[in-house]
Design a protein around this motif. Sequence first.
Motif, short mmCIF file in Angstrom:
data_model
loop_
_atom_site.label_atom_id
_atom_site.label_comp_id
_atom_site.label_asym_id
_atom_site.label_seq_id
_atom_site.Cartn_x
_atom_site.Cartn_y
_atom_site.Cartn_z
N ILE A 193 -13.82 3.11 -4.22
CA ILE A 193 -12.85 2.05 -4.51
C ILE A 193 -12.87 1.79 -6.01
O ILE A 193 -13.92 1.83 -6.66
N MET B 146 -11.18 -7.58 -4.21
CA MET B 146 -10.21 -6.87 -3.39
C MET B 146 -10.94 -6.00 -2.38
O MET B 146 -12.08 -5.58 -2.62
N ARG C 241 -10.36 -0.29 -9.38
CA ARG C 241 -9.21 -1.11 -9.74
C ARG C 241 -8.88 -0.86 -11.21
O ARG C 241 -9.79 -0.69 -12.03
N TYR D 45 -4.84 1.65 7.37
CA TYR D 45 -5.63 1.10 6.27
C TYR D 45 -4.87 -0.04 5.61
O TYR D 45 -3.68 0.09 5.29
N LEU E 239 -5.04 -1.33 -7.18
CA LEU E 239 -6.27 -1.05 -6.48
C LEU E 239 -6.16 0.33 -5.85
O LEU E 239 -5.09 0.69 -5.36
N SER F 97 -3.21 3.61 -2.72
CA SER F 97 -2.97 2.68 -3.81
C SER F 97 -2.46 1.36 -3.25
O SER F 97 -1.84 1.33 -2.18
N CYS F 98 -2.69 0.30 -3.99
CA CYS F 98 -2.25 -1.04 -3.57
C CYS F 98 -1.82 -1.80 -4.81
O CYS F 98 -2.58 -1.90 -5.78
N TRP G 119 -2.62 -9.86 2.63
CA TRP G 119 -2.77 -8.54 3.22
C TRP G 119 -1.50 -7.71 3.00
O TRP G 119 -0.39 -8.25 2.98
N TRP H 150 -10.51 -2.95 1.00
CA TRP H 150 -9.78 -2.05 1.91
C TRP H 150 -10.41 -2.19 3.29
O TRP H 150 -11.63 -2.11 3.44
N LYS I 184 -6.47 -9.06 -0.58
CA LYS I 184 -6.92 -9.84 -1.73
C LYS I 184 -7.90 -10.91 -1.28
O LYS I 184 -7.60 -11.67 -0.35
N CYS J 136 -4.88 -3.06 2.54
CA CYS J 136 -5.35 -3.62 1.28
C CYS J 136 -5.36 -5.15 1.44
O CYS J 136 -4.46 -5.71 2.06
N GLU K 129 0.83 -1.20 0.00
CA GLU K 129 0.00 0.00 0.00
C GLU K 129 0.87 1.25 0.00
O GLU K 129 2.00 1.23 0.48
#
Length: 124
Positions: A70, A34, A72, A94, A79, A21-22, A114, A36, A98, A96, A6
Amino acid sequence: QVQLVESGGGLVQAGGTLLLSCEPAGPTFSTYAMGWFRQAPGKERAIVAAIDWSGVHTYYANSVKGRFMISRDSAKNTLYLQMSSLKPEDTAVYYCAKGAYGDIRLTTDSYNSWGQGTQVTVSS
């Protein structure tokens, strides 16, 4: 396992905006949902927003609905979480994540990778 990274956290005044961003540091996450999540001190990690594998369907927690978005980008394999009208109560780490599935799930046990987390602090 996909490693997620992230970026974009920081300190912002109430009413301000931030873009998180991720990106995966490895295989793509394009076929998975995905999410957050955020975790404030003394509180459990909770979902903020989620998006399905196609990017068509999204979910938002009531507390952020209308303020966060959100998205992608499959081409960039990235993301995003656009945060607007930030409030002091949005202050948290925060994360991110999957998903283990292509559709949206709301609980942490439905996510199997994560990121390390990024701090967001909103001052009043």
